[in-house]
Design a protein around this motif. Structure first.
Motif, mmCIF file in Angstrom:
data_model
loop_
_atom_site.group_PDB
_atom_site.id
_atom_site.type_symbol
_atom_site.label_atom_id
_atom_site.label_comp_id
_atom_site.label_asym_id
_atom_site.label_seq_id
_atom_site.Cartn_x
_atom_site.Cartn_y
_atom_site.Cartn_z
ATOM 1 N N LYS A 1 0.819 -1.283 -0.160
ATOM 2 C CA LYS A 1 0.076 -0.014 -0.080
ATOM 3 C C LYS A 1 0.923 1.127 0.010
ATOM 4 O O LYS A 1 0.523 2.232 -0.746
ATOM 5 N N GLN A 2 1.805 0.995 0.891
ATOM 6 C CA GLN A 2 2.774 2.372 0.826
ATOM 7 C C GLN A 2 3.489 2.687 -0.529
ATOM 8 O O GLN A 2 3.551 3.649 -0.953
ATOM 9 N N LEU A 3 3.809 1.478 -1.102
ATOM 10 C CA LEU A 3 4.627 1.624 -2.190
ATOM 11 C C LEU A 3 3.736 2.005 -3.393
ATOM 12 O O LEU A 3 4.194 2.918 -4.170
ATOM 13 N N HIS A 4 2.348 1.743 -3.241
ATOM 14 C CA HIS A 4 1.389 1.952 -4.302
ATOM 15 C C HIS A 4 1.335 3.444 -4.313
ATOM 16 O O HIS A 4 0.959 4.181 -5.277
ATOM 17 N N VAL A 5 1.286 4.335 -2.738
ATOM 18 C CA VAL A 5 0.793 5.342 -2.712
ATOM 19 C C VAL A 5 1.971 6.421 -3.103
ATOM 20 O O VAL A 5 1.982 7.330 -3.721
ATOM 21 N N TYR A 6 3.188 5.814 -2.723
ATOM 22 C CA TYR A 6 4.176 6.661 -2.800
ATOM 23 C C TYR A 6 5.276 6.164 -3.946
ATOM 24 O O TYR A 6 6.369 5.761 -3.694
ATOM 25 N N PHE A 7 4.556 5.624 -5.067
ATOM 26 C CA PHE A 7 5.338 5.103 -6.184
ATOM 27 C C PHE A 7 6.580 5.894 -6.714
ATOM 28 O O PHE A 7 6.600 6.852 -7.017
ATOM 29 N N ASP A 8 7.772 5.224 -6.695
ATOM 30 C CA ASP A 8 8.787 5.731 -7.274
ATOM 31 C C ASP A 8 9.769 4.692 -8.052
ATOM 32 O O ASP A 8 9.728 3.559 -7.425
ATOM 33 N N LYS A 9 9.986 4.858 -9.251
ATOM 34 C CA LYS A 9 10.689 3.768 -10.088
ATOM 35 C C LYS A 9 11.929 3.367 -9.314
ATOM 36 O O LYS A 9 12.317 2.105 -9.877
ATOM 37 N N THR A 10 12.604 3.982 -8.406
ATOM 38 C CA THR A 10 13.833 3.337 -7.928
ATOM 39 C C THR A 10 13.305 2.395 -6.819
ATOM 40 O O THR A 10 14.324 1.910 -6.428
ATOM 41 N N GLN A 11 11.993 2.357 -6.522
ATOM 42 C CA GLN A 11 11.501 1.572 -5.150
ATOM 43 C C GLN A 11 11.464 0.015 -5.866
ATOM 44 O O GLN A 11 11.213 -0.101 -7.052
ATOM 45 N N ILE A 12 11.591 -1.036 -4.974
ATOM 46 C CA ILE A 12 11.256 -2.245 -5.412
ATOM 47 C C ILE A 12 10.061 -2.821 -4.609
ATOM 48 O O ILE A 12 9.689 -2.247 -3.496
ATOM 49 N N TYR A 13 9.783 -4.156 -4.837
ATOM 50 C CA TYR A 13 8.532 -4.864 -4.268
ATOM 51 C C TYR A 13 9.152 -5.186 -2.789
ATOM 52 O O TYR A 13 10.186 -5.364 -2.593
#
Length: 394
Positions: free
Chosen positions: A69-81
């Motif tokens: 959920k946090q990754l979905h809200v604050y999506f950044d291409k540098t982030q990973i699952y």
């Protein structure tokens, strides 16, 4: 008696085989029952373990969903699952296609909680499609502590149950066999009493017939005397067979060197009248004089049964050849013969393969018992409608 001991009871070989089959079937059913209950117990223990692990896996699943959920809200291409050192995870989309996984193992979505290849899996469905995730799987390795404990319990209780069932089977078998044991005891007592009562009259008849001067009798009376002689000798032979069967183990052996030639001539003379009743010719072929260290009554009984069977199962007008050689004698007839597949069973008690002929089927069983006592070898060769040859060697 030709009997084998089972559960403290004497039974003939066929009855012993029946008891062995019953025990084998009982043990097989006992083992199957134990295996079925062991499998059910194992599955119950596995389900219990999964339920205990479920709360931990649900906690991990919530953590993973929150990270998604946090990754979905604050999506950044540098982030990973999101991933964790505490558990492995996998994400599938709405079409059940793999989006992300921390290992390459094959996963299933048809169950919510399951154990496979030593790994516990929990399948969860988030309320919202975070980054297209429809199915989330969290996995932890099974420590298998429950498995080792379950194995010990199954082995322990299985062994106890098996021994308990054996004791129950033994008790039931003795209860079921009591009527048979009583019947055998009653039959043995009846045979002993009957043979005892037959001894005196039969011996008297045979002895008195032998003292009659047959040369002074007219032909009509001679035929009657001969018929009485045949009947008396037949009853006497049956009496001796029954005596041996019931008292065989109690009869003390008085072993001595027996001249087989002389014994054969004596027994052939005894059975001549029985053979003549069927117009059977008995020929003796003494090739070499030989001796055997045995009890005379028992070896006579063996030879008598061979001669009796050769007469009984011979054809009218047939022939019997009794041969004596070094360390072997044989009785060969021209009778009905024995089927090849029946030869191996013919020495069992009460085995008769021609129901039209009389007898109790105990002759060759007595021969077998005496041969076994003195380590004699019995060889039977036969061909149907040609004849049978029984050889005794030592």
């Amino acid at each position: 008696m030709l009997a084998s001991k089972s559960l403290g009871i004497d039974f003939p070989r066929s009855e012993k085989q029946t008891l062995v089959r019953f025990l084998a079937l009982y043990i097989l059913l006992t083992v199957i029952i134990i295996l079925v209950f062991s499998f059910i117990y194992f599955e119950l223990q596995k389900d219990l373990m999964l339920q205990e692990k479920k709360s931990t896996l649900q906690k991990y699943s919530k953590e993973l969903i929150e990270d998604l959920k946090q990754l979905h809200v604050y999506f950044d291409k540098t982030q990973i699952y999101p991933r964790s050192d505490k558990f492995d995870s996998a994400i599938f989309d709405n079409e059940k296609k793999l989006i992300f996984s921390t290992n390459d193992t094959k996963l299933r979505l048809d169950k919510i909680l399951y154990l496979e290849s030593g790994v516990i899996h929990l399948v969860n469905i988030p309320e919202s499609y975070y980054l297209g995730a429809r199915y989330i799987i969290v996995k932890v390795k099974d420590d298998e502590v429950w498995l080792e404990q379950t194995k010990k319990e199954i082995i322990t209780f299985g062994a106890i149950t098996f021994l308990f069932m054996l004791v129950i089977g033994y008790i039931l078998l003795r209860l079921f066999l009591k009527p048979m044991r009583d019947a055998i005891t009653l039959l043995d007592e009846f045979i002993k009493d009957t043979t005892h009562e037959l001894n005196t009259p039969v011996s008297t008849i045979v002895a008195n017939i032998e003292m009659i001067d047959k040369s002074s009798l007219d032909e009509k009376l001679l035929k009657k005397i001969n018929r009485i002689d045949i009947g008396a000798k037949t009853v006497s032979n049956i009496y001796q067979d029954l005596t041996y069967l019931t008292l065989g183990n109690e009869i003390a052996s008085n072993n001595e060197d027996i001249d087989i030639e002389q014994l054969v001539l004596e027994r052939v003379e005894y059975f001549t009248s029985l053979a003549l009743a069927k117009k059977i010719k008995i020929c003796t072929n003494i090739r070499e004089r030989t001796f055997l260290h045995v009890d005379k009554f028992k070896i006579s009984k063996l030879l008598d049964n061979l001669l009796s069977n050769a007469i009984k199962y011979n054809k009218v007008g047939g022939e019997i050849i009794v041969t004596v050689e070094s360390r072997v004698f044989s009785v060969e007839d021209s009778g009905i013969g024995i089927a090849e597949e029946d030869i191996s069973e013919i020495q069992g008690r009460y085995k008769r393969f021609n129901k039209s002929s009389g007898g109790f089927g105990i002759g060759l069983s007595i021969v077998s018992a005496i041969a076994k006592e003195y380590n004699l070898k019995i060889d039977i060769t036969s061909k149907e409608r040609v004849g049978t040859k029984v050889s005794v060697s030592w």
